[in-house]
Write a protein that holds these residues in place. Structure first.
Motif, PDB file in Angstrom:
ATOM      1  N   ARG A  24      26.199  42.551  40.255  1.00  0.00           N
ATOM      2  CA  ARG A  24      27.359  43.030  41.003  1.00  0.00           C
ATOM      3  C   ARG A  24      27.141  42.953  42.514  1.00  0.00           C
ATOM      4  NH1 ARG A  24      30.151  48.993  40.837  1.00  0.00           N
ATOM      5  NH2 ARG A  24      31.831  48.472  42.244  1.00  0.00           N
ATOM      6  N   PHE A  25      25.937  43.281  42.968  1.00  0.00           N
ATOM      7  CA  PHE A  25      25.665  43.382  44.402  1.00  0.00           C
ATOM      8  C   PHE A  25      24.752  42.282  44.928  1.00  0.00           C
ATOM      9  CE2 PHE A  25      26.309  48.016  43.250  1.00  0.00           C
ATOM     10  CZ  PHE A  25      27.611  48.077  43.729  1.00  0.00           C
ATOM     11  N   HIS A  26      24.582  41.212  44.181  1.00  0.00           N
ATOM     12  CA  HIS A  26      23.616  40.188  44.584  1.00  0.00           C
ATOM     13  C   HIS A  26      23.940  39.530  45.937  1.00  0.00           C
ATOM     14  CE1 HIS A  26      26.492  37.360  42.787  1.00  0.00           C
ATOM     15  NE2 HIS A  26      25.922  36.449  43.535  1.00  0.00           N
ATOM     16  N   LEU A  27      25.193  39.428  46.298  1.00  0.00           N
ATOM     17  CA  LEU A  27      25.518  38.814  47.593  1.00  0.00           C
ATOM     18  C   LEU A  27      25.034  39.680  48.758  1.00  0.00           C
ATOM     19  CD1 LEU A  27      29.098  37.397  46.904  1.00  0.00           C
ATOM     20  CD2 LEU A  27      26.923  36.149  46.990  1.00  0.00           C
ATOM     21  N   SER A  28      25.163  40.983  48.622  1.00  0.00           N
ATOM     22  CA  SER A  28      24.661  41.886  49.667  1.00  0.00           C
ATOM     23  C   SER A  28      23.137  41.846  49.735  1.00  0.00           C
ATOM     24  CB  SER A  28      25.137  43.312  49.404  1.00  0.00           C
ATOM     25  OG  SER A  28      26.540  43.379  49.485  1.00  0.00           O
ATOM     26  N   LEU A  29      22.501  41.809  48.579  1.00  0.00           N
ATOM     27  CA  LEU A  29      21.037  41.719  48.549  1.00  0.00           C
ATOM     28  C   LEU A  29      20.564  40.414  49.180  1.00  0.00           C
ATOM     29  CD1 LEU A  29      20.306  43.026  44.952  1.00  0.00           C
ATOM     30  CD2 LEU A  29      19.864  44.188  47.110  1.00  0.00           C
ATOM     31  N   GLN A  30      21.258  39.335  48.838  1.00  0.00           N
ATOM     32  CA  GLN A  30      20.870  38.035  49.389  1.00  0.00           C
ATOM     33  C   GLN A  30      21.073  38.007  50.896  1.00  0.00           C
ATOM     34  OE1 GLN A  30      19.648  35.374  47.152  1.00  0.00           O
ATOM     35  NE2 GLN A  30      18.773  35.043  49.171  1.00  0.00           N
ATOM     36  N   ALA A  31      22.135  38.635  51.377  1.00  0.00           N
ATOM     37  CA  ALA A  31      22.368  38.690  52.825  1.00  0.00           C
ATOM     38  C   ALA A  31      21.228  39.431  53.521  1.00  0.00           C
ATOM     39  CB  ALA A  31      23.704  39.369  53.118  1.00  0.00           C
ATOM     40  N   LEU A  32      20.775  40.530  52.927  1.00  0.00           N
ATOM     41  CA  LEU A  32      19.659  41.281  53.492  1.00  0.00           C
ATOM     42  C   LEU A  32      18.390  40.432  53.523  1.00  0.00           C
ATOM     43  CD1 LEU A  32      18.506  44.117  54.409  1.00  0.00           C
ATOM     44  CD2 LEU A  32      17.855  44.380  52.011  1.00  0.00           C
ATOM     45  N   VAL A  33      18.082  39.786  52.422  1.00  0.00           N
ATOM     46  CA  VAL A  33      16.873  38.964  52.347  1.00  0.00           C
ATOM     47  C   VAL A  33      16.962  37.779  53.306  1.00  0.00           C
ATOM     48  CG1 VAL A  33      15.530  37.453  50.820  1.00  0.00           C
ATOM     49  CG2 VAL A  33      16.271  39.693  50.019  1.00  0.00           C
ATOM     50  N   ASP A  34      18.123  37.168  53.405  1.00  0.00           N
ATOM     51  CA  ASP A  34      18.267  36.025  54.302  1.00  0.00           C
ATOM     52  C   ASP A  34      18.116  36.421  55.770  1.00  0.00           C
ATOM     53  OD1 ASP A  34      18.520  34.365  52.137  1.00  0.00           O
ATOM     54  OD2 ASP A  34      20.687  34.108  52.332  1.00  0.00           O
ATOM     55  N   LYS A  35      18.625  37.595  56.142  1.00  0.00           N
ATOM     56  CA  LYS A  35      18.409  38.077  57.517  1.00  0.00           C
ATOM     57  C   LYS A  35      16.921  38.295  57.748  1.00  0.00           C
ATOM     58  CE  LYS A  35      22.669  38.714  59.119  1.00  0.00           C
ATOM     59  NZ  LYS A  35      23.243  38.011  60.240  1.00  0.00           N
ATOM     60  N   GLY A  36      16.253  38.856  56.767  1.00  0.00           N
ATOM     61  CA  GLY A  36      14.816  39.058  56.877  1.00  0.00           C
ATOM     62  C   GLY A  36      14.057  37.747  56.939  1.00  0.00           C
ATOM     63  N   ALA A  37      14.517  36.755  56.206  1.00  0.00           N
ATOM     64  CA  ALA A  37      13.856  35.448  56.200  1.00  0.00           C
ATOM     65  C   ALA A  37      13.934  34.810  57.576  1.00  0.00           C
ATOM     66  CB  ALA A  37      14.486  34.539  55.148  1.00  0.00           C
TER      67      ALA A  37
END
Length: 135
Positions: free
Chosen positions: A111-124
């Motif tokens: 359900r929330f994978h897009l928000s999680l991916q956005a967080l990880v991508d900012k961190g990347a």
């Protein structure tokens, strides 16, 4: 990078990004684990409200845990920063990196994978910078 220190900067970055709000409301507590180091992230509504250290023994209290060895986190973040890494969803399908205490909690990942991916991508993006540039 291996110790998940990028999560603090990633949280600040997504909180100041209007595009993150457009992904929708996210309400969950997720832990990221790299070897023996774990950090928890609390999402409430349209922002990350807390990033904290988590004792490895307390991981069972989190709704989701994304667990990879430290070296895999480092490689994954570099790949995402270069625009060639798979999504967390794809990685989970291949390597089963997401842990949840029950099937209902597991659904939060989808359900929330897009928000999680956005967080990880900012961190990347932050983690991939040379050391001198990140200070």
């Amino acid at each position: 990078m291996a110790h998940l220190d990028w999560l603090d900067r990633a949280a600040k970055a997504v909180n100041s990004d209007p595009a993150f709000r457009k992904l929708g409301s996210t309400d969950m507590r997720i832990a990221f684990k790299a070897g023996t180091v774990a950090r928890g992230v609390t999402f409430e509504a349209f922002e990350v409200t807390k990033v904290q250290d988590v004792d490895e023994n307390d991981l069972r209290d989190w709704e989701l845990v994304i667990d990879m060895p430290a070296r895999n986190w480092t490689n994954y973040l570099r790949q995402r920063a270069d625009g060639r890494g798979p999504s967390l969803v794809s990685l989970d399908i291949d390597r089963n990196i997401v842990q949840a205490p029950d099937p209902l909690a597991r659904l939060k990942f989808e359900r929330f994978h897009l928000s999680l991916q956005a967080l990880v991508d900012k961190g990347a993006r932050w983690a991939a910078r040379p050391r001198a540039a990140s200070r």
